[in-house]
Write an enzyme that holds these catalytic residues in place. Structure first.
Site, PDB file in Angstrom:
ATOM      1  N   HIS A   1       3.533 100.339  58.113  1.00 37.08           N
ATOM      2  CA  HIS A   1       4.235  99.406  58.866  1.00 37.08           C
ATOM      3  C   HIS A   1       3.259  98.232  59.101  1.00 37.08           C
ATOM      4  O   HIS A   1       3.615  97.133  59.787  1.00 37.08           O
ATOM      5  CB  HIS A   1       4.470 100.225  60.405  1.00 37.08           C
ATOM      6  CG  HIS A   1       5.593 101.135  60.427  1.00 37.08           C
ATOM      7  ND1 HIS A   1       6.589 100.916  59.738  1.00 37.08           N
ATOM      8  CD2 HIS A   1       5.612 102.230  61.073  1.00 37.08           C
ATOM      9  CE1 HIS A   1       7.553 102.074  59.989  1.00 37.08           C
ATOM     10  NE2 HIS A   1       6.781 102.911  60.878  1.00 37.08           N
TER      11      HIS A   1
ATOM     12  N   CYS B   1       2.019  98.163  54.024  1.00 36.47           N
ATOM     13  CA  CYS B   1       2.872  97.907  52.627  1.00 36.47           C
ATOM     14  C   CYS B   1       2.433  96.592  52.142  1.00 36.47           C
ATOM     15  O   CYS B   1       2.792  95.468  53.299  1.00 36.47           O
ATOM     16  CB  CYS B   1       4.169  98.276  52.972  1.00 36.47           C
ATOM     17  SG  CYS B   1       5.352  97.769  51.506  1.00 36.47           S
TER      18      CYS B   1
ATOM     19  N   HIS C   1       9.868  97.973  67.463  1.00 36.16           N
ATOM     20  CA  HIS C   1       9.464  98.875  66.076  1.00 36.16           C
ATOM     21  C   HIS C   1       8.046  98.332  66.067  1.00 36.16           C
ATOM     22  O   HIS C   1       7.627  97.215  65.929  1.00 36.16           O
ATOM     23  CB  HIS C   1      10.344  98.544  65.006  1.00 36.16           C
ATOM     24  CG  HIS C   1      10.174  99.465  63.930  1.00 36.16           C
ATOM     25  ND1 HIS C   1       9.053  99.272  62.979  1.00 36.16           N
ATOM     26  CD2 HIS C   1      11.016 100.312  63.412  1.00 36.16           C
ATOM     27  CE1 HIS C   1       9.222 100.044  62.168  1.00 36.16           C
ATOM     28  NE2 HIS C   1      10.112 100.777  62.341  1.00 36.16           N
TER      29      HIS C   1
ATOM     30  N   GLU D   1       6.589  97.791  63.393  1.00 38.37           N
ATOM     31  CA  GLU D   1       6.371  96.603  62.172  1.00 38.37           C
ATOM     32  C   GLU D   1       6.415  95.491  62.711  1.00 38.37           C
ATOM     33  O   GLU D   1       5.797  94.552  62.736  1.00 38.37           O
ATOM     34  CB  GLU D   1       7.466  97.023  60.999  1.00 38.37           C
ATOM     35  CG  GLU D   1       7.255  96.018  60.084  1.00 38.37           C
ATOM     36  CD  GLU D   1       8.300  95.839  59.158  1.00 38.37           C
ATOM     37  OE1 GLU D   1       9.156  96.958  58.624  1.00 38.37           O
ATOM     38  OE2 GLU D   1       8.944  94.916  58.648  1.00 38.37           O
TER      39      GLU D   1
ATOM     40  N   THR E   1      11.311  94.336  57.509  1.00 40.18           N
ATOM     41  CA  THR E   1      11.562  94.800  56.083  1.00 40.18           C
ATOM     42  C   THR E   1      12.885  95.565  55.776  1.00 40.18           C
ATOM     43  O   THR E   1      13.543  95.407  54.812  1.00 40.18           O
ATOM     44  CB  THR E   1      10.554  95.430  55.470  1.00 40.18           C
ATOM     45  OG1 THR E   1      10.184  96.672  56.235  1.00 40.18           O
ATOM     46  CG2 THR E   1       9.393  94.666  55.393  1.00 40.18           C
TER      47      THR E   1
ATOM     48  N   CYS F   1      13.246  94.141  52.576  1.00 42.30           N
ATOM     49  CA  CYS F   1      12.646  94.979  51.431  1.00 42.30           C
ATOM     50  C   CYS F   1      14.070  95.523  50.928  1.00 42.30           C
ATOM     51  O   CYS F   1      14.963  96.071  51.406  1.00 42.30           O
ATOM     52  CB  CYS F   1      11.736  96.057  52.002  1.00 42.30           C
ATOM     53  SG  CYS F   1      11.483  97.231  50.612  1.00 42.30           S
TER      54      CYS F   1
ATOM     55  N   SER G   1      16.470 107.014  61.587  1.00 45.80           N
ATOM     56  CA  SER G   1      17.641 106.366  61.529  1.00 45.80           C
ATOM     57  C   SER G   1      18.243 105.838  60.281  1.00 45.80           C
ATOM     58  O   SER G   1      19.357 105.683  60.130  1.00 45.80           O
ATOM     59  CB  SER G   1      17.366 104.846  62.432  1.00 45.80           C
ATOM     60  OG  SER G   1      16.281 104.464  61.993  1.00 45.80           O
ATOM     61  N   ASN G   2      17.276 105.606  59.051  1.00 47.95           N
ATOM     62  CA  ASN G   2      17.667 105.423  57.906  1.00 47.95           C
ATOM     63  C   ASN G   2      18.404 106.410  57.280  1.00 47.95           C
ATOM     64  O   ASN G   2      19.403 106.208  56.502  1.00 47.95           O
ATOM     65  CB  ASN G   2      16.501 104.802  57.074  1.00 47.95           C
ATOM     66  CG  ASN G   2      15.680 105.894  56.403  1.00 47.95           C
ATOM     67  OD1 ASN G   2      15.861 106.565  55.473  1.00 47.95           O
ATOM     68  ND2 ASN G   2      14.565 106.118  57.218  1.00 47.95           N
TER      69      ASN G   2
END
Ligand code: F3S
Length: 282
Positions: free
Chosen positions: A77, A99, A127, A129, A167, A195, A224-225
């Protein structure tokens, strides 16, 4: 029964690289205290395994400030610039597993803000990130969660702006934000920093789900993803099941099925996916 495993199931490139870096550091630096700033991945199993090998998780900046020796690993993140500064001041070794796609956003906002542009981030303001990205901006920052939020802010058409996205931000919403902003701002640079890993995982899941009798989505309850993947697959295949590990799998679901698809959220490790594949193939 035929089992179709999604190629994009599980860790994305950035997360698997970060996890590998922790194991690598463990191997190379026995006896040295190793910390990760925040859990390296949102997966209890991986974090527990690393803990049992001696990796400690630091959760707050205050705790981080108290570290005076050893290695601190920055997760995928990324973090704010002040975190690097703090670690440098304390003489702590930093292993940066941010990343590279996130790193690029840091560079972009830093350069743009140094050139005088104000920064707009499409993303979730709490978040980590996004918090990290904010920490590389040197001019005022606005975080927009939803396209409809754009109108809540006062924009100055005489100012220059730069828009980036978290992302994992939703592509269509990002496009909508750009459209709304371009109507009120004349000098705005819009950088699509979304991303593809998330999009590719979702597209592949949808494609597989539309061709199988049942679909299994593996991932943490709070991921959540994974929830999103489940919704997408459910839209294509009514027999879609959401499980966290192989223990959640009821083989009774699959008895009359000829073809089963499997995908997994971004924080699901390979071994968990493999266990589910093995049971389905039995
Ligand atoms: Fe993963 Fe990096 Fe993309 S962490 S989701 S590959 S931005």
């Amino acid at each position: 029964m035929e089992v179709v495993l999604a190629k994009t199931a599980g860790f994305c490139f950035g997360v698997s690289r970060a996890v590998e870096q922790v194991y690598e550091q463990l191997e190379k630096n026995q006896g040295v205290p190793i910390y990760t700033f925040g859990p390296i991945v949102h997966n209890e199993e991986v974090v527990e395994d690393l803990k049992s090998k001696g990796v400690q998780v630091i959760n707050t900046e205050e705790e981080l400030a108290a570290v005076e020796e050893g290695i601190v690993i920055i997760r995928a993140h990324g973090v704010a610039k002040r975190i690097y500064d703090l670690l440098e001041r304390n003489g702590v070794t930093v292993v940066d597993a941010t990343c590279p796609f996130v790193k690029k956003i840091h560079k972009k906002v830093q350069e743009s803000s140094r050139a005088g542009r104000e920064i707009i981030i499409a993303g979730n303001p709490v978040h980590p990130e996004v918090q990290g990205i904010i920490g590389w901006c040197e001019t005022p920052v606005t975080v927009i969660e939803q396209p409809e939020d754009v109108e809540r802010y006062q924009w100055d058409p005489n100012k220059e702006y730069c828009l980036v996205a978290q992302t994992t931000y939703h592509y269509q919403k990002f496009i909508n934000i750009i459209e709304i902003l371009k109507k009120v701002l004349y000098n705005i640079i819009c950088e699509n920093t979304i991303c593809n890993a998330t999009h590719e995982r979702q597209a592949e899941a949808a494609q597989i789900a539309s061709t199988v009798d049942a679909m299994i989505v593996i991932g943490g309850r709070n991921s959540s993803n994974t929830q999103k993947l489940y919704e997408i697959c459910r839209g294509k295949c009514k027999d879609t099941y959401y499980i966290q590990t192989v223990d959640g799998l009821d083989t009774g679901w699959l008895t009359s099925m000829k073809k089963v698809g499997i995908t997994a959220g971004a924080s699901t490790p390979r071994n968990i996916i493999q266990e589910v594949v093995t049971v389905c193939q039995r």
